[in-house]
Scaffold this active site. Structure first.
Site, PDB file in Angstrom:
ATOM      1  N   CYS A  48      26.604  74.134  30.509  1.00 35.36           N
ATOM      2  CA  CYS A  48      27.185  72.811  30.274  1.00 35.36           C
ATOM      3  C   CYS A  48      28.716  72.760  30.195  1.00 35.36           C
ATOM      4  CB  CYS A  48      26.540  72.138  29.061  1.00 35.36           C
ATOM      5  SG  CYS A  48      25.782  73.197  27.855  1.00 35.36           S
ATOM      6  N   GLN A  68      18.075  79.135  34.471  1.00 33.82           N
ATOM      7  CA  GLN A  68      17.382  77.860  34.256  1.00 33.82           C
ATOM      8  C   GLN A  68      17.504  76.971  35.491  1.00 33.82           C
ATOM      9  OE1 GLN A  68      19.535  76.462  30.757  1.00 33.82           O
ATOM     10  NE2 GLN A  68      17.720  76.778  29.501  1.00 33.82           N
ATOM     11  N   HIS A  86      21.628  66.457  29.540  1.00 33.21           N
ATOM     12  CA  HIS A  86      21.262  67.834  29.879  1.00 33.21           C
ATOM     13  C   HIS A  86      19.789  67.799  30.279  1.00 33.21           C
ATOM     14  CE1 HIS A  86      24.718  69.580  27.427  1.00 33.21           C
ATOM     15  NE2 HIS A  86      24.654  68.344  26.986  1.00 33.21           N
ATOM     16  N   LYS A 107      16.823  64.922  21.835  1.00 36.27           N
ATOM     17  CA  LYS A 107      16.270  65.352  23.112  1.00 36.27           C
ATOM     18  C   LYS A 107      14.811  64.947  23.244  1.00 36.27           C
ATOM     19  CE  LYS A 107      15.185  69.979  21.329  1.00 36.27           C
ATOM     20  NZ  LYS A 107      15.226  71.434  21.576  1.00 36.27           N
ATOM     21  N   HIS A 160      23.112  68.749  34.752  1.00 37.39           N
ATOM     22  CA  HIS A 160      23.792  67.820  33.862  1.00 37.39           C
ATOM     23  C   HIS A 160      24.112  66.557  34.648  1.00 37.39           C
ATOM     24  CE1 HIS A 160      24.346  71.672  31.802  1.00 37.39           C
ATOM     25  NE2 HIS A 160      24.257  70.934  30.715  1.00 37.39           N
ATOM     26  N   ARG A 210      21.863  85.517  26.662  1.00 44.91           N
ATOM     27  CA  ARG A 210      21.817  85.164  25.244  1.00 44.91           C
ATOM     28  C   ARG A 210      21.253  86.350  24.468  1.00 44.91           C
ATOM     29  NH1 ARG A 210      19.148  79.048  25.578  1.00 44.91           N
ATOM     30  NH2 ARG A 210      20.696  78.196  27.040  1.00 44.91           N
ATOM     31  N   ASP A 234      18.717  74.225  35.710  1.00 47.15           N
ATOM     32  CA  ASP A 234      19.557  73.474  34.790  1.00 47.15           C
ATOM     33  C   ASP A 234      20.312  72.377  35.537  1.00 47.15           C
ATOM     34  OD1 ASP A 234      20.801  72.938  32.402  1.00 47.15           O
ATOM     35  OD2 ASP A 234      22.355  74.445  32.670  1.00 47.15           O
TER      36      ASP A 234
END
Length: 584
Positions: free
Chosen positions: A274, A321, A451, A405, A325, A303, A323
């Site tokens: 992000c 991911q 997100h 979320k 945005h 992570r 992922d």
């Protein structure tokens, strides 16, 4: 006999197990940690020099049955904090002393005793061991740090299943047996998909077959992206720590990040995409006509997870991911989330997930931003969910630190739920990064960021899906779609190789098994490989320009012409793209 609730029975059976362990190993100094009730049973943490093995569990179970026959009275004893400390000090029980020291000074401390066994416990318990049903099974032994702290000693944790009746226990044990067969770690090894190595803890090595599935999942997401107007970006792996201070991750997520010093400055390996996307949006000047702007990123993330928390592909330290945005104005949130929910259901239904649950997660205790902003964000998400028409459940306090979320959970073939997709509404990062776009009146306005991930971590999805299908991938996702077996290499191999070349030219993944082994042996091996189809070529097939086709898991064979086979395989391979996307 008095009736007791299942939690009380499980709690008392945990003490029964602890007493049985003490009896089976009478000459060993044993300390018992905690023994709580969990779903389907209980566990007890044990500190002893003897390393428990599966054979010990059988002996302990037998002694538990003996204790039930003895019908020992179970009595509650109350002590002061000082009395309890002295009592367990005399027993040389450091674990219980540690627990008692964490209690309030005026806490009422209770112990339960049955026969020679006594242990610290709040209860409640049944009145005697003879009141306990015999429907339990000791399952396995695992390691567990005392009080969950990796700086403390490692204890042995004994897990057990416990139910009210024999039928329930049997059903649960059958479930566990099926889950064991489907364990993605075992399947990953057996099917040559991935493995792990101590040189990179909790970081998978994907073999060619596994890498194909992994990349095919990314290709699948790119097909969805084309339909819903996403733009893919590529961002750096290592970024100056100042960026993570700006985003707030340094303060809220530092313990899960990897750091390095470069040119006398601190840098961090990115745990998420992000902040990079915030910088990309800020780099150019956009207007309301450019919104919504959807950045998708398959960047690798790292992570730190504690050694005791990682497991197979479902909890790793390096992953990717699907992922994205989305930069949007307030008025566009409702329609965008409606599209996102549509994407989610197209995706999950295509993978064969039918049990889908939607949750709205609200502000956590540790959050960034003021309550007024959180009110606005939560209301926006809830209104969007209401408009989408999907049933949803509220999960209080389970939101991200920067915003509420929507989490989507799916049930696998065994009915186990996993959280995959997420939609997180964020007012904080646009503010922190000073993002703006030019609105219709020509003024600067702050965008909102959504997100979004559908599959979530590809590694985790891979593991969950592998267990869901028990290693039998659909034709379009299978790394090896069919195996051609010539009955006799001397007479049928050339025909088999020619067919393989023709199918390969169509983009299909087919191999020829030309090993000098019996047909029965090859058939068994192909079934174990879980390839969707086995194609047999013999005299009759060569004469008729046909094949004998056998589907995985079936005993019957079907005769098809070569053209019919090609048509069938083409249609099955086309299922790569969901029908709803092909129709649009």
């Amino acid at each position: 006999m008095a009736k007791f609730d299942l939690d009380t029975i499980r709690h008392s059976t945990a003490h029964l197990m602890a007493q049985a362990i003490s009896r089976v190993f009478p000459d060993t100094h044993i300390q018992f940690g905690i023994g709580p009730v969990i779903e389907h049973g209980f566990y007890y943490d044990v500190d002893m020099d003897h390393r428990l093995v599966d054979e010990d569990l059988e002996k302990i179970e037998a002694e538990m049955q003996n204790l039930i026959k003895e019908n020992l009275s179970i009595e509650r004893k109350v002590m002061s904090r000082t009395e309890a400390l002295d009592f367990f000090k005399d027993k040389n029980d450091e674990l219980k002393q540690d627990l008692i020291n964490s209690f309030e000074d005026d806490a009422e401390i209770s112990c339960y005793q049955q026969g020679e066994f006594i242990d610290l416990c709040r209860g409640p318990h049944v009145e005697s061991t003879g009141q306990l049903p015999k429907f339990f099974k000791l399952l396995n032994i695992a390691g567990a740090y005392w009080r969950g702290d990796e700086n403390n000693k490692m204890l042995q944790r004994v897990y057990a299943a416990c139910f009210n009746d024999k039928k329930q226990l049997k059903a649960h044990l059958n479930f566990l047996e099926e889950a064991k067969k489907r364990d993605h770690r075992k399947l990953g090894k057996d099917l040559e998909l991935f493995h792990f190595n101590s040189v990179a803890p909790a970081s998978p090595f994907f073999m060619p077959k596994g890498a194909f599935v992994y990349n095919r999942l990314i290709e699948f997401m790119r097909e969805i992206y084309r339909k819903y107007d996403y733009q893919e970006v590529i961002t750096p792996q290592i970024l100056d720590s100042d960026l993570w201070h700006t985003s707030g991750h340094y303060e809220h997520y530092k313990e899960n990040m990897y750091f390095s010093r470069i040119d006398e400055r601190e840098y961090a390996v990115k745990p998420m995409n992000c902040p990079c996307h915030m910088l990309m949006f800020k780099h150019y000047k956009y207007s309301y006509r450019d919104l919504p702007m959807r950045y998708a990123d398959f960047g690798r993330l790292h992570r730190y997870e504690k050694a005791g928390a990682v497991t197979g592909l479902t909890r790793v330290r390096t992953f990717c991911q699907d992922d994205a945005h989305i930069f949007i104005d307030m008025d566009g949130i409702q329609d965008e989330i409606t599209k996102l929910m549509e994407m989610f259901f197209i995706c999950y239904e295509h993978f064969g997930f039918t049990g889908i649950k939607v949750n709205l997660s609200t502000r956590p205790e540790k959050k960034s931003g003021d309550d007024a902003t959180w009110d606005k964000a939560e209301n926006a998400l809830e209104e969007a969910l209401k408009k989408s028409g999907h049933e949803y459940f509220i999960k209080e306090g389970d939101g991200a630190f920067y915003g509420p979320k929507i989490d989507v959970e799916i049930a696998d073939a065994l009915g186990r739920y996993y959280q995959l997709g997420t939609i997180q509404l964020d007012f904080q990062l646009p503010e922190r990064f000073g993002l703006s776009y030019t609105n219709a009146q020509g003024n600067d306005e702050r965008p909102v960021v959504i997100h979004r991930a559908l599959l979530g971590s590809l590694e985790r999805f891979f593991g969950v899906y592998l267990e869901h299908v028990a290693g039998v991938f659909p034709f379009w996702l299978a790394p090896e779609q069919a195996v051609i077996v010539p009955v006799n290499n001397e007479f049928h191999l050339d025909f088999a190789n020619k067919l393989q070349s023709e199918l390969f030219a169509m983009g299909l993944r087919v191999k020829v098994d030309d090993r000098n082994e019996s047909m029965g042996y090859k058939t068994r091996q192909i079934q174990k490989s879980k390839a969707p189809f086995m194609i047999v070529i013999g005299d009759r097939e060569m004469e008729n320009n046909s094949v004998s086709l056998r589907k995985h898991g079936e005993k019957k064979t079907e005769s098809l012409t070569i053209e019919e086979l090609k048509k069938l395989f083409s249609e099955l391979d086309a299922e790569f793209i969901p029908a709803k996307l092909r129709q649009s």
